[in-house]
Design a protein around this motif. Structure first.
Motif, PDB file in Angstrom:
ATOM      1  N   UNK A  78       0.823  -1.400  -0.017  1.00 54.99           N
ATOM      2  CA  UNK A  78       0.019  -0.015   0.023  1.00 54.99           C
ATOM      3  C   UNK A  78       0.708   1.222   0.083  1.00 54.99           C
ATOM      4  N   UNK A  79       1.789   1.305   0.778  1.00 47.24           N
ATOM      5  CA  UNK A  79       2.882   2.564   0.790  1.00 47.24           C
ATOM      6  C   UNK A  79       3.640   2.715  -0.587  1.00 47.24           C
ATOM      7  N   UNK A  80       3.987   1.478  -1.124  1.00 52.50           N
ATOM      8  CA  UNK A  80       4.416   1.852  -2.540  1.00 52.50           C
ATOM      9  C   UNK A  80       3.427   2.372  -3.531  1.00 52.50           C
ATOM     10  N   UNK A  81       2.201   1.798  -3.297  1.00 51.94           N
ATOM     11  CA  UNK A  81       1.235   2.131  -4.312  1.00 51.94           C
ATOM     12  C   UNK A  81       0.978   3.758  -3.893  1.00 51.94           C
ATOM     13  N   UNK A  82       0.935   4.296  -2.756  1.00 52.59           N
ATOM     14  CA  UNK A  82       0.416   5.672  -2.538  1.00 52.59           C
ATOM     15  C   UNK A  82       1.709   6.394  -2.951  1.00 52.59           C
ATOM     16  N   UNK A  83       2.972   6.063  -2.692  1.00 51.17           N
ATOM     17  CA  UNK A  83       4.038   6.997  -3.290  1.00 51.17           C
ATOM     18  C   UNK A  83       3.883   7.172  -4.700  1.00 51.17           C
ATOM     19  N   UNK A  84       3.484   6.037  -5.449  1.00 51.17           N
ATOM     20  CA  UNK A  84       3.666   5.837  -6.892  1.00 51.17           C
ATOM     21  C   UNK A  84       2.444   6.721  -7.322  1.00 51.17           C
ATOM     22  N   UNK A  85       1.265   6.823  -6.478  1.00 53.71           N
ATOM     23  CA  UNK A  85       0.154   7.699  -6.942  1.00 53.71           C
ATOM     24  C   UNK A  85       0.505   9.130  -7.059  1.00 53.71           C
ATOM     25  N   UNK A  86       1.472   9.619  -5.943  1.00 58.29           N
ATOM     26  CA  UNK A  86       2.048  10.885  -6.223  1.00 58.29           C
ATOM     27  C   UNK A  86       3.282  11.023  -7.346  1.00 58.29           C
ATOM     28  N   UNK A  87       4.232  10.196  -7.422  1.00 56.88           N
ATOM     29  CA  UNK A  87       5.325  10.104  -8.141  1.00 56.88           C
ATOM     30  C   UNK A  87       4.841   9.799  -9.540  1.00 56.88           C
ATOM     31  N   UNK A  88       3.926   9.227 -10.081  1.00 55.82           N
ATOM     32  CA  UNK A  88       3.596   9.038 -11.466  1.00 55.82           C
ATOM     33  C   UNK A  88       3.070  10.125 -12.018  1.00 55.82           C
ATOM     34  N   UNK A  89       2.397  11.104 -11.092  1.00 52.11           N
ATOM     35  CA  UNK A  89       1.874  12.302 -11.691  1.00 52.11           C
ATOM     36  C   UNK A  89       2.732  13.649 -11.811  1.00 52.11           C
ATOM     37  N   UNK A  90       4.017  13.256 -11.177  1.00 51.22           N
ATOM     38  CA  UNK A  90       4.984  14.442 -11.124  1.00 51.22           C
ATOM     39  C   UNK A  90       5.841  14.364 -11.961  1.00 51.22           C
ATOM     40  N   UNK A  91       6.175  15.097 -12.885  1.00 50.76           N
ATOM     41  CA  UNK A  91       7.038  15.030 -14.190  1.00 50.76           C
ATOM     42  C   UNK A  91       8.302  14.805 -13.691  1.00 50.76           C
ATOM     43  N   UNK A  92       9.049  15.357 -12.719  1.00 47.06           N
ATOM     44  CA  UNK A  92      10.280  15.212 -12.502  1.00 47.06           C
ATOM     45  C   UNK A  92      10.590  13.532 -11.632  1.00 47.06           C
ATOM     46  N   UNK A  93       9.605  13.395 -10.800  1.00 43.87           N
ATOM     47  CA  UNK A  93       9.757  12.176 -10.051  1.00 43.87           C
ATOM     48  C   UNK A  93       9.593  11.129 -11.067  1.00 43.87           C
ATOM     49  N   UNK A  94       8.714  11.120 -11.766  1.00 40.84           N
ATOM     50  CA  UNK A  94       8.293  10.363 -12.914  1.00 40.84           C
ATOM     51  C   UNK A  94       9.555   9.979 -13.858  1.00 40.84           C
TER      52      UNK A  94
END
Length: 400
Positions: free
Chosen positions: A234-250
């Motif tokens: 669940x934590x990995x999913x939540x972190x990806x929820x943010x990062x996948x929508x952030x151009x620099x993180x993604x």
């Protein structure tokens, strides 16, 4: 010079002046909107606090301002609450963003003010803003360390790193996670606020990289190593929820997918996200939003984080498992304990409404959810599938 030519020249001069072209100066400039104002530059503490108070008054139908404590130097620690019923206890999840924990990492100050202004201006015409305001109680704390910001200190004014100041499971060695009494005023205020109401999820805004960091932050050995929580998926999913929508993180080349386990990056002890998870059951992640501290343009921060911020708040509170536990016949709310699979995390229903909210990653495989009502010596298990729609799974339990 004839009369007609003189009038023509005068008219031309007036037109040039009105256009601001006659001497390079603008005769008239429209005032900035509140949304533009918070993106124009960084506010000092006086301006920040004044803006938060003015915002709470101007947007009073959806906003409420609360002081949860004071800094070492006596500056107010202010939190904005945004909801269609601010200040009222409801059967809705609570979520909080905290920024400026480190004084030299100020980007979140203006970012959270911008989020507040966008929600006020967009509600209820924008569907995302409407779902946030109507569906939860969103709390925004633009500065946890106002003294550090003023003095250009990473730490607070006592030279204490506030993200090493929370009771830590490794450091305390079985002594529990209650306050030791030695925590800084800023830390104590935040701890008490988390303990004062059931927060479902949270995020803490930092600078120094582009990555979404999730617990655990420390390891028993002190060595750098992946240290998963019982809710790692669940934590990995939540972190990806943010990062996948952030151009620099993604697009990060340093962190695959823009996420990292805290201890796998570098271990720390006394961090806020570990304490909130273990002490209150709040699923909190840490967001590194700019690579060079103190240099982030507010407009760019907003452009990069608007979608991640809104979607993370929604998915973490309303995209997992939620529901209620009530007594058959009277439908009186019951105090129940909810656990999922092999995880040791306990989610509790609220006393007043019997409602609960539990972050979970979407999955085609059902979760085994156990609902226990200790007062009635009653337990039952349910198979629940969390869909990929972001709308979550609903489990309303009626107890005989």
């Amino acid at each position: 010079m004839g009369h007609t030519s003189g009038c023509a020249l005068l008219l031309c001069a007036l037109l040039l002046a009105c256009a601001g072209l006659s001497d390079g100066r603008q005769l008239y400039q429209a005032p900035l909107t509140p949304l533009q104002k918070v993106q124009a530059g960084y506010f000092n503490n006086t301006a920040l606090f004044a803006h938060m108070r003015e915002f709470a008054s101007r947007c009073s139908s959806i906003a409420r301002l609360t002081q949860i404590g004071k800094s070492v130097k006596g500056e107010p620690l202010l939190v904005l609450e945004l909801s269609n019923k601010p200040g009222q206890e409801e059967a809705k999840p609570n979520f909080i963003y905290i920024a400026n924990m480190h004084g030299t990492e100020p980007g979140g100050r203006q970012l959270l003010l911008t989020l507040a202004e966008w929600l006020c201006a967009s509600y209820p015409k924008d569907a995302t803003a409407q779902r946030i305001i109507d569906g939860m109680h969103l709390y925004l704390m633009p500065t946890m360390n106002p003294d550090g910001y003023t003095e250009d200190l990473y730490e607070n004014i006592n030279f204490v790193n506030l993200n090493r100041d929370f009771p830590d499971p490794v450091q305390r060695k079985g002594k529990g996670l209650t306050a030791s009494g030695k925590e800084q005023p800023e830390t104590t205020a935040v701890m008490n606020f988390f303990l004062s109401r059931p927060f479902t999820a949270a995020a803490n805004m930092h600078e120094g990289a582009f990555v979404a960091n999730y617990p655990y932050d420390g390891t028993p050995s002190g060595n750098t190593a992946y240290n998963p929580t019982p809710d790692d998926g669940t934590f990995r999913f939540l972190a990806r929820t943010y990062a996948s929508r952030h151009v620099m993180m993604a697009n990060s080349t340093e962190f695959p997918g823009g996420i990292t386990n805290g201890a796998a990056w570098y271990p720390i002890y006394g961090g806020m996200q570990d304490w909130t998870y273990l002490s209150t059951g709040t699923f909190q992640i840490t967001l590194e939003l700019w690579d060079i501290k103190g240099t982030a343009p507010p407009r760019t921060l907003w452009a990069q984080n608007r979608a991640p911020m809104t979607q993370y708040a929604l998915w973490s509170t309303l995209g997992g498992l939620r529901g209620s536990v009530r007594r058959r016949g009277t439908l009186a709310p019951l105090e129940a304990r909810i656990t999922v699979g092999a995880s040791s995390t306990v989610t509790r229903t609220t006393k007043r409404f019997g409602d609960f909210y539990r972050p979970l990653a979407p999955s085609n495989t059902p979760y085994l959810v156990r609902v226990a009502v200790p007062a009635l010596n009653w337990t039952q298990s349910f198979n629940v599938t969390v869909p990929y729609t972001g709308r979550g799974a609903l489990l309303n339990v009626i107890v005989p």
